[in-house]
Design an enzyme around this catalytic site. Structure first.
Site, PDB file in Angstrom:
ATOM      1  N   GLN A   1     -24.319  -4.183  37.501  1.00 55.69           N
ATOM      2  CA  GLN A   1     -22.908  -4.566  37.605  1.00 55.69           C
ATOM      3  C   GLN A   1     -22.613  -5.136  38.993  1.00 55.69           C
ATOM      4  O   GLN A   1     -22.887  -4.504  40.012  1.00 55.69           O
ATOM      5  CB  GLN A   1     -22.023  -3.329  37.323  1.00 55.69           C
ATOM      6  CG  GLN A   1     -20.537  -3.628  37.316  1.00 55.69           C
ATOM      7  CD  GLN A   1     -20.117  -4.590  36.200  1.00 55.69           C
ATOM      8  OE1 GLN A   1     -20.635  -4.519  35.089  1.00 55.69           O
ATOM      9  NE2 GLN A   1     -19.189  -5.481  36.499  1.00 55.69           N
TER      10      GLN A   1
ATOM     11  N   LYS B   1     -18.875  -1.811  28.436  1.00 55.91           N
ATOM     12  CA  LYS B   1     -20.129  -2.417  27.970  1.00 55.91           C
ATOM     13  C   LYS B   1     -21.003  -1.376  27.277  1.00 55.91           C
ATOM     14  O   LYS B   1     -21.665  -1.663  26.274  1.00 55.91           O
ATOM     15  CB  LYS B   1     -20.883  -3.033  29.166  1.00 55.91           C
ATOM     16  CG  LYS B   1     -20.180  -4.261  29.728  1.00 55.91           C
ATOM     17  CD  LYS B   1     -20.756  -4.705  31.071  1.00 55.91           C
ATOM     18  CE  LYS B   1     -19.939  -5.871  31.630  1.00 55.91           C
ATOM     19  NZ  LYS B   1     -20.389  -6.326  32.941  1.00 55.91           N
TER      20      LYS B   1
ATOM     21  N   ASP C   1     -27.508 -10.780  31.528  1.00 51.47           N
ATOM     22  CA  ASP C   1     -26.351 -11.462  32.119  1.00 51.47           C
ATOM     23  C   ASP C   1     -26.621 -12.961  32.258  1.00 51.47           C
ATOM     24  O   ASP C   1     -25.714 -13.733  32.541  1.00 51.47           O
ATOM     25  CB  ASP C   1     -26.054 -10.876  33.510  1.00 51.47           C
ATOM     26  CG  ASP C   1     -24.801 -10.013  33.526  1.00 51.47           C
ATOM     27  OD1 ASP C   1     -24.027 -10.090  32.550  1.00 51.47           O
ATOM     28  OD2 ASP C   1     -24.601  -9.288  34.512  1.00 51.47           O
TER      29      ASP C   1
END
Ligand code: NDP
Length: 281
Positions: A94, A50, A117
């Site tokens: 994460q 990412k 997200d």
């Protein structure tokens, strides 16, 4: 094999170049902050990817690592600092978090405007209401693949296997929303006679995390089959779909790897751009 292969890598590359072009015109570099807690090798690999993606499209990657022994307060404190940092447009923690850390509480601590997200309850609420907001990356990646290959959703029967808040449920909302207009069934582990349900689908999405569970008996001939599953085996990553057998009867199919996975990463960049544009407007 008769199915058309839906190449997530290629679609992700197209999304990335669109984002890069938009970033180049902004006059600033959007900041994507990543928070990695503990030393799970898969999480490290995901975050590395990412960060690399962000830099490739001209964004600034701001990375923080905390040890697996970090307390709830330490993780929440870091998120709060990133919320108030003006150079940070997106905050990504994460998941899963190690040990007893409460990931729901941590995600709820992210400023919804920086929730790239798309998993904050506020953004999931906007999605439920059909209002604009940051959408979860994997479900929006699935829609983007369908759109890219001009696979119609309007009036189609879609069945999603899996009802998690990360994939199945938000994808059901997106596919049934006005504009996408599919008729959606969300199946799960308590669904009776799964094959009878899935074999009605024009669009079948497998998001259960069970290796090869979707076999030809689950698939209507000619259907589009989207495999979200990522399962690690000694032979590498495999999906939830018995690919070789299903590709013989499906009309179109995503491979694993190289299908939905790259799309998830690309949509994170797209969300970070959206977050930057709306916050700095
Ligand atoms: P969860 O474990 O949170 O949810 C799995 C869902 O599948 C549950 O709703 C469960 O039902 C259902 N399910 C499990 N077994 C069966 C079965 N035998 N029949 C029918 N339904 C079943 O997983 P996630 O949603 O987080 O992830 C699903 C898969 O997608 C995983 O392989 C994950 O690695 C992958 N993934 C891939 C991404 C990508 O970028 N490609 C991104 C995110 C996830 P119940 O609710 O009843 O337990």
């Amino acid at each position: 094999m008769s199915a058309r292969v839906l190449d997530g890598k290629a679609v992700a590359a197209a999304v990335k170049s669109e984002v890069a072009e938009a970033v180049a015109g902004l006059g600033y570099s959007p900041g994507l902050a990543t928070v990695l807690v503990g030393d799970d090798p898969a999480s490290h690999a995901y975050v590395r990817g990412k960060r690399r993606d962000a830099e490739q499209v001209g964004m600034t990657s701001i990375h923080h690592e905390l040890p697996a022994t970090a307390s709830q307060g330490e993780v929440a404190g870091l998120v709060a600092d990133l919320n108030s940092d003006d150079d940070v447009d997106g905050v990504l923690v994460q998941l899963p978090l190690p040990g007893d850390l409460d990931s729901e509480a941590i995600v709820e601590g992210i400023d919804p405007r920086k929730d790239v997200d798309g998993l904050h309850p506020f953004n999931l609420g906007l999605l439920t209401l059909g209002r604009q907001g940051l959408r979860p990356c994997t479900p929006s990646g699935v829609l983007r693949i369908l759109d890219h290959y001009e696979i119609p959703t309007n009036g189609q029967t879609a069945v999603i296997v899996g009802r998690s808040f990360l994939v199945g449920r938000p994808l059901g909302l997106l596919l049934s929303a006005k504009g996408a207009d599919a008729t959606v069934t969300v199946a799960h582990s308590r669904t009776n006679d799964l094959a009878a349900v899935t074999s009605k689908a024009d669009i079948l999405v497998a998001a259960a995390g069970v290796i090869g569970m979707i076999t030809p008996e689950h698939v209507k001939p000619g259907a589009t089959v989207i495999d979200v599953g990522i399962n690690r085996t000694d032979q590498g990553l495999v999906g939830d779909v018995d690919y070789e057998a299903v590709a013989d009867i499906a009309g179109a199919i995503t491979p694993v790897p190289g299908g939905v996975g790259p799309m998830t990463r690309a949509m994170l960049l797209s969300n970070t751009l959206t977050a930057a544009e709306s916050r700095r407007r």
